[in-house]
Scaffold this active site. Sequence first.
Site, PDB file in Angstrom:
ATOM      1  N   HIS A  11       0.755  -1.173  -0.051  1.00 54.88           N
ATOM      2  CA  HIS A  11       0.012   0.021   0.045  1.00 54.88           C
ATOM      3  C   HIS A  11       0.747   1.168  -0.027  1.00 54.88           C
ATOM      4  O   HIS A  11       1.853   1.263   0.666  1.00 54.88           O
ATOM      5  CB  HIS A  11      -0.962  -0.044   1.194  1.00 54.88           C
ATOM      6  CG  HIS A  11      -2.043   1.173   1.088  1.00 54.88           C
ATOM      7  ND1 HIS A  11      -1.737   2.284   0.992  1.00 54.88           N
ATOM      8  CD2 HIS A  11      -3.400   0.786   0.824  1.00 54.88           C
ATOM      9  CE1 HIS A  11      -3.045   2.912   0.888  1.00 54.88           C
ATOM     10  NE2 HIS A  11      -3.832   1.900   0.810  1.00 54.88           N
ATOM     11  N   HIS A  51       0.642  -4.951   2.067  1.00 55.00           N
ATOM     12  CA  HIS A  51      -0.718  -4.616   2.474  1.00 55.00           C
ATOM     13  C   HIS A  51      -1.532  -5.785   2.147  1.00 55.00           C
ATOM     14  O   HIS A  51      -2.597  -6.231   2.850  1.00 55.00           O
ATOM     15  CB  HIS A  51      -1.240  -3.338   1.683  1.00 55.00           C
ATOM     16  CG  HIS A  51      -2.453  -3.132   1.639  1.00 55.00           C
ATOM     17  ND1 HIS A  51      -3.064  -2.594   3.028  1.00 55.00           N
ATOM     18  CD2 HIS A  51      -3.646  -2.982   0.668  1.00 55.00           C
ATOM     19  CE1 HIS A  51      -4.449  -2.460   2.819  1.00 55.00           C
ATOM     20  NE2 HIS A  51      -4.594  -2.732   1.723  1.00 55.00           N
ATOM     21  N   ARG A 105      -2.001   1.018  -7.364  1.00 54.83           N
ATOM     22  CA  ARG A 105      -0.937   0.811  -6.169  1.00 54.83           C
ATOM     23  C   ARG A 105       0.101   0.457  -6.641  1.00 54.83           C
ATOM     24  O   ARG A 105       1.153   0.958  -6.018  1.00 54.83           O
ATOM     25  CB  ARG A 105      -1.757  -0.136  -5.373  1.00 54.83           C
ATOM     26  CG  ARG A 105      -2.857   0.479  -4.596  1.00 54.83           C
ATOM     27  CD  ARG A 105      -3.519  -0.724  -3.736  1.00 54.83           C
ATOM     28  NE  ARG A 105      -4.501  -0.060  -2.842  1.00 54.83           N
ATOM     29  CZ  ARG A 105      -5.538  -0.692  -1.838  1.00 54.83           C
ATOM     30  NH1 ARG A 105      -4.984  -1.956  -1.818  1.00 54.83           N
ATOM     31  NH2 ARG A 105      -6.357   0.025  -1.347  1.00 54.83           N
TER      32      ARG A 105
END
Length: 519
Positions: free
Chosen positions: A241, A349, A288
């Site tokens: 992330h 993440h 991302r």
Amino acid sequence: MLEANYLVIGSGVAGLTFSVKIAEKFPDRTVVIVTKDAEDESNTKYAQGGMAVVQNKEEDSFKKHIDDTLIAGDGLCDEGVVKMVIEEGPQRLKELIQWGANFDEDSTGNLDLGKEGGHSEYRVVHHKDLTGAEVERTLLKRVHQLPNITLLPHHFAIDLITNHQIKGTDESDISCYGAYVLNEKSGEIFTVQANATLLASGGIGCVYGHTTNPVIATGDGVAMAYRAKARIRDMEFVQFHPTALYQRKGESAFLISEAVRGFGAYLRNRKGKRFMLDYDDRAELASRDIVSQSIDAEMKKAGDSHVFLDCTHLDMEGFKTHFPTIYNKCLSLHINVEKDWIPVVPASHYLCGGIEVDKSGKTTIENLFACGECSRTGLHGANRLASNSLLEALVYAHNIFKHHCENEYKKLDVVIPEWNDEGTTIPEEHILIRHSLKSLQALMRDYVGIVRSNKRLKRAITHLDVIYKEVEDLYRESKITASLCELRNMINVSHLIIGQSLERKENKGGYFNKDNVKK
């Protein structure tokens, strides 16, 4: 021994949704849910952003959501799975609302839809910045209303029970018969025998130490399935992330939701430059993998430990309404988002790979199913599109439920041996576990992070082998503890990530190896 029709390992959205559906449909059947911490402690609880579901058909469409998912997945998604999950989305959301989940509405009474990186339209349904917690609350309330569900918090699933533990069974055709479970409070290890077992055990974030995941995310389900010889795929695709809160005195474990960038926040380097425009035309709303790699490049260029997220130009009343948890967390650290930039750094993440399953959630082991982040469905490909994970968990939990409605399992006629820990002692050297854990996490961060190389990966294997041998010796000599099992599981997961990283010869999505770049 505890007998159940269904054993569910994990108490997040995936495990709870299946449990509720199967228990309501078959009140004469029993469900046992094993979860290693408090009943509400799961990755689901910490999902801030929301759930991507097409609502506004005038501006949005299934095709747009499908295309966004395929683009993020960088050519490695299973298109049939993507289509199935996205088209089932509205029905699964409707069901969740009927069960009592509350989602934010706009001034007209319609669902207030957010937009996140990689999405072409506003389609993210949310409950402030605590969407996962609201979903978890709703499902747990329902679970407690069903007398045929037994929920066992603070119980750790050690290993799956398969043919190799049972004398007289054919080991060439592997089946699952349940699991050995540790009562963390009493230290007792007992057997849960089940007609079907569902792994819904969440992610692997703690392998890296710096993670947005809770401390329970140690890859237990993936490791158990791997040891049982289930097929594990795409472990190289660990999603980082881009914007975890950077904290100088601790791990960067608090997530600054993707939705904050969707709300209009800018990423800036130490000099104040809005750098994302140098890397992608979508700037802060790129996927991302792009944003994480861009931040990593900026940090390395400047020798910095973090970059900044600038929210000072935003409608602050709207920000406080949408992101009260983030606003208050920053304030508690003396960061006033009205005038201060938020220091952020990428952190592990989400795992896009995992235990391979078909559309019914079946693994390659008979009677063993997987759902949620521990599973590899083909939806995410090389990189998960933001807010597709809660949706995936709901759809696959429903599909596994449908499978059990259509296929009756006969009672398993096997004799399962009790757990044998004869000759072991209680581990007194807890410092050995802590030291090995810190060594493992440093190894993964330094050599197997956002940007990898063959040299780093091969060096990681050499160092991992030393840690593995030390921990296996400790495991054989010691009575079982949850911390020792978690460490062992994280080592298995790290082995899979490194090995499958070396096998990939092209950069895709969240996987980037410097040696795969054509010169």
